[in-house]
Motif scaffolding. Sequence first.
Motif, short mmCIF file in Angstrom:
data_model
loop_
_atom_site.label_atom_id
_atom_site.label_comp_id
_atom_site.label_asym_id
_atom_site.label_seq_id
_atom_site.Cartn_x
_atom_site.Cartn_y
_atom_site.Cartn_z
N PRO A 36 -15.04 65.15 -20.73
CA PRO A 36 -15.65 65.09 -22.06
C PRO A 36 -15.74 63.68 -22.63
O PRO A 36 -16.64 63.40 -23.43
N GLY A 37 -14.86 62.78 -22.22
CA GLY A 37 -14.91 61.41 -22.70
C GLY A 37 -15.89 60.52 -21.95
O GLY A 37 -16.02 59.34 -22.24
N GLN A 38 -16.59 61.09 -20.99
CA GLN A 38 -17.62 60.40 -20.21
C GLN A 38 -17.09 59.18 -19.48
O GLN A 38 -17.70 58.12 -19.45
N ARG A 39 -15.93 59.33 -18.84
CA ARG A 39 -15.33 58.22 -18.10
C ARG A 39 -15.13 58.51 -16.62
O ARG A 39 -15.16 57.60 -15.81
N ILE A 40 -14.92 59.78 -16.27
CA ILE A 40 -14.57 60.14 -14.89
C ILE A 40 -15.57 61.17 -14.37
O ILE A 40 -15.86 62.16 -15.04
N ALA A 41 -16.06 60.94 -13.17
CA ALA A 41 -16.98 61.86 -12.51
C ALA A 41 -16.22 62.72 -11.51
O ALA A 41 -15.37 62.22 -10.79
N SER A 42 -16.56 64.00 -11.48
CA SER A 42 -15.94 64.93 -10.53
C SER A 42 -17.01 65.81 -9.90
O SER A 42 -17.92 66.27 -10.60
N PRO A 43 -16.90 66.07 -8.60
CA PRO A 43 -17.82 67.03 -7.98
C PRO A 43 -17.64 68.39 -8.64
O PRO A 43 -16.52 68.79 -8.94
N LEU A 44 -18.72 69.08 -8.89
CA LEU A 44 -18.63 70.39 -9.53
C LEU A 44 -18.99 71.50 -8.56
O LEU A 44 -18.19 72.40 -8.30
N LYS A 45 -20.19 71.44 -8.00
CA LYS A 45 -20.67 72.55 -7.19
C LYS A 45 -21.91 72.12 -6.42
O LYS A 45 -22.58 71.17 -6.80
N THR A 46 -22.20 72.85 -5.36
CA THR A 46 -23.48 72.71 -4.69
C THR A 46 -24.24 74.00 -4.93
O THR A 46 -23.71 75.09 -4.71
N VAL A 47 -25.46 73.86 -5.41
CA VAL A 47 -26.27 75.01 -5.82
C VAL A 47 -27.52 75.07 -4.96
O VAL A 47 -28.16 74.04 -4.75
N PRO A 48 -27.91 76.26 -4.48
CA PRO A 48 -29.22 76.35 -3.83
C PRO A 48 -30.29 75.87 -4.81
O PRO A 48 -30.29 76.28 -5.98
N THR A 49 -31.15 74.99 -4.37
CA THR A 49 -32.11 74.35 -5.28
C THR A 49 -32.98 75.37 -6.01
O THR A 49 -33.29 75.19 -7.18
N HIS A 50 -33.33 76.45 -5.35
CA HIS A 50 -34.17 77.45 -6.02
C HIS A 50 -33.42 78.17 -7.15
O HIS A 50 -34.04 78.83 -7.97
N GLU A 51 -32.10 78.02 -7.23
CA GLU A 51 -31.30 78.62 -8.30
C GLU A 51 -30.82 77.57 -9.32
O GLU A 51 -30.06 77.89 -10.23
N LEU A 52 -31.28 76.35 -9.20
CA LEU A 52 -30.75 75.25 -10.00
C LEU A 52 -30.99 75.42 -11.50
O LEU A 52 -30.08 75.22 -12.31
N MET A 53 -32.20 75.78 -11.91
CA MET A 53 -32.49 75.93 -13.34
C MET A 53 -31.62 77.01 -13.97
O MET A 53 -31.10 76.82 -15.08
N LYS A 54 -31.42 78.10 -13.29
CA LYS A 54 -30.56 79.18 -13.79
C LYS A 54 -29.11 78.69 -13.91
O LYS A 54 -28.44 78.94 -14.91
N PHE A 55 -28.64 77.97 -12.89
CA PHE A 55 -27.29 77.41 -12.95
C PHE A 55 -27.13 76.49 -14.15
O PHE A 55 -26.15 76.57 -14.89
#
Length: 158
Positions: A36-55
Amino acid sequence: MKASGFFYLCPQINALGRILALDYGNKRTGVAVSDPGQRIASPLKTVPTHELMKFLQDYFEREPVALLVVGYPRQMDQTESESVKQIRFFVQAFKKRFAGIPVEWVDERFTSKLAMDAMIAGGMKKSERRAKGNLDKVSAAIILQTYLEEKTISGNRR
């Protein structure tokens, strides 16, 4: 009882919103998120691209997001890679659907190599490194960390 300074800071930090980053691909897209403080990046998930907008829609309903960072694929000679057309099409659709969330681009050259090196250094088993989805989400985290570091250096924190 008087609230401590910590509790006064929390709403300010959360007001920033998280930053999401994408390593967009034809079949799947790696997603990373900032704290939330916009300082650290973390991997979240890999999403099938055709489902990306819904995700993304589902994610935005749960978490405040201030910005989307998208990896910009370039060749070594600075020319755009072949996948840029598809990514631009996605970004245009994103901007129409989520007009309140700005989009920024970050050069993504070498992110796959850096992601593989990071997974090895982190002790990830070879079988887990071979799972392409892991590489995608770690690449997205590297794209996001690059953005965060550039903004810190330039002093343009959102």
